[in-house]
Structure formats: C-alpha cells, structure tokens
Design an enzyme around this catalytic site. Structure first.
Site, PDB file in Angstrom:
ATOM      1  CB  VAL A  16      -0.944  -0.011   1.215  1.00 32.10           C
ATOM      2  CG1 VAL A  16      -1.786   1.251   1.249  1.00 32.10           C
ATOM      3  CG2 VAL A  16      -1.842  -1.252   1.178  1.00 32.10           C
ATOM      4  N   PRO A  17       1.114   1.849  -1.156  1.00 32.87           N
ATOM      5  CG  PRO A  17       0.874   2.672  -3.333  1.00 32.87           C
ATOM      6  CD  PRO A  17       0.281   1.689  -2.349  1.00 32.87           C
ATOM      7  CB  CYS A  18       1.971   5.371   2.691  1.00 33.31           C
ATOM      8  SG  CYS A  18       3.185   4.360   3.542  1.00 33.31           S
ATOM      9  CG  HIS A  19       6.635   4.418  -1.416  1.00 35.54           C
ATOM     10  ND1 HIS A  19       5.876   3.258  -1.311  1.00 35.54           N
ATOM     11  CD2 HIS A  19       7.020   4.509  -2.710  1.00 35.54           C
ATOM     12  CE1 HIS A  19       5.831   2.677  -2.496  1.00 35.54           C
ATOM     13  NE2 HIS A  19       6.516   3.418  -3.364  1.00 35.54           N
TER      14      HIS A  19
END
Length: 162
Positions: free
Chosen positions: A120-123
């Site tokens: 889950v690409p919070c970056h």
C-alpha cells in the site's frame, strides 16, 4: 498466524500472515534479525512479489490483504492504492481526491498507520513543497523507493500526478 523475515535491498522485511491474508509488511532496523524461510504459501508469494518489485518487473501487487483499521483508515489506504507506480501526489492532493480538503492531518495520520509497507504505497505521498515527509521506514528509504520507481519508469525524477 505465521511470519517470515526477508532480506530486501532496504533491509530486513517482516511479513506477517493471518488466515491466508497478509496483515503486515514492515521494514526493520534491528541488527540481530536474520532472514528466515517459510512453508506458508502466501508468505512465499509476498516474498516473490517483493523480489519482482525490487527487480523492476512488478508495479502492482496481487496479494490477499487484510489490514485492520477504522473505516476512515480503510478509505485512505484504498486511495493510496490508486496512486500510479512511479508518480507522487501531495497530502493536499490526496485530501482533494478524497473530497476531504480539511482532513489533511487525519489523512496523513492514517497514511502513517499503514501496516503494508510498499504494497500500500504511502511512500508515494509527499509534502506540498515537494519535500519527503513522514515515513515510518525512514526518509532515506522513501527516497530510495521513489528513485527506484522513477528509474524503472525511465524518468529522471519522480513527478507529481495532478
């Protein structure tokens, strides 16, 4: 529940499974951790997909996920999954997309509670001035991930997705 420790290019990655779902993927900094192996199919699938991501051949993950959280947090995390590989958005843009322009802080807090590192690409969410902010794995890892995705996409730098 089962777990495995996988050595990624960014350090030891802790992956946890429960009832056939990946419930946690986190990067660990403890020096005494070593990679382990597992016979649990979904954990091996997660390792395989992470290896493909780091090799540049995977841009989206296809894993059974179950991340505990409030309804609001689930909505925030679902919005993160919509950010295209190799692009970034600001917290303000994320709040606009969620039709909650006053909820920037709550949205940022929910991003910070994401337990599925990289998947889950919070970056891909950055500060309004383009600065890298707020990343549990450390800002150097966030920078590495964004540069990795930009390189795979063949762009010189990450770009804001408007």
């Amino acid at each position: 529940m089962a777990e495995v420790y996988y050595l990624s290019p960014l350090g030891i990655t802790h992956i946890v499974e429960e009832d056939g779902f990946i419930i946690k993927v986190s990067i660990r900094d403890e020096e005494n951790l070593t990679p382990t192996t597992t016979e649990v199919a979904v954990l091996n699938l997660a390792i395989k997909q992470l290896e493909e991501y780091f090799a540049g051949s995977r841009k989206e993950f296809d894993l059974p996920l179950k991340q505990p959280g409030s309804g609001f947090q689930q909505t925030v995390w679902q919005e993160l999954l919509k950010i295209p590989y190799g692009t970034t958005i600001t917290y303000g843009q994320q709040s606009q997309k969620m039709q909650n322009p006053l909820g920037i802080r709550a949205i940022a807090a929910a991003n910070g509670r994401n337990n599925l590192w990289i998947i889950v690409p919070c970056h891909r969410v950055i500060g309004s001035n383009g600065n890298l902010t707020g990343y549990a794995g450390g800002l150097w890892r966030k920078k590495w991930l964004l540069e990795h995705e930009a390189k795979v996409c063949g762009v010189g730098q990450t770009t804001l997705a408007f």
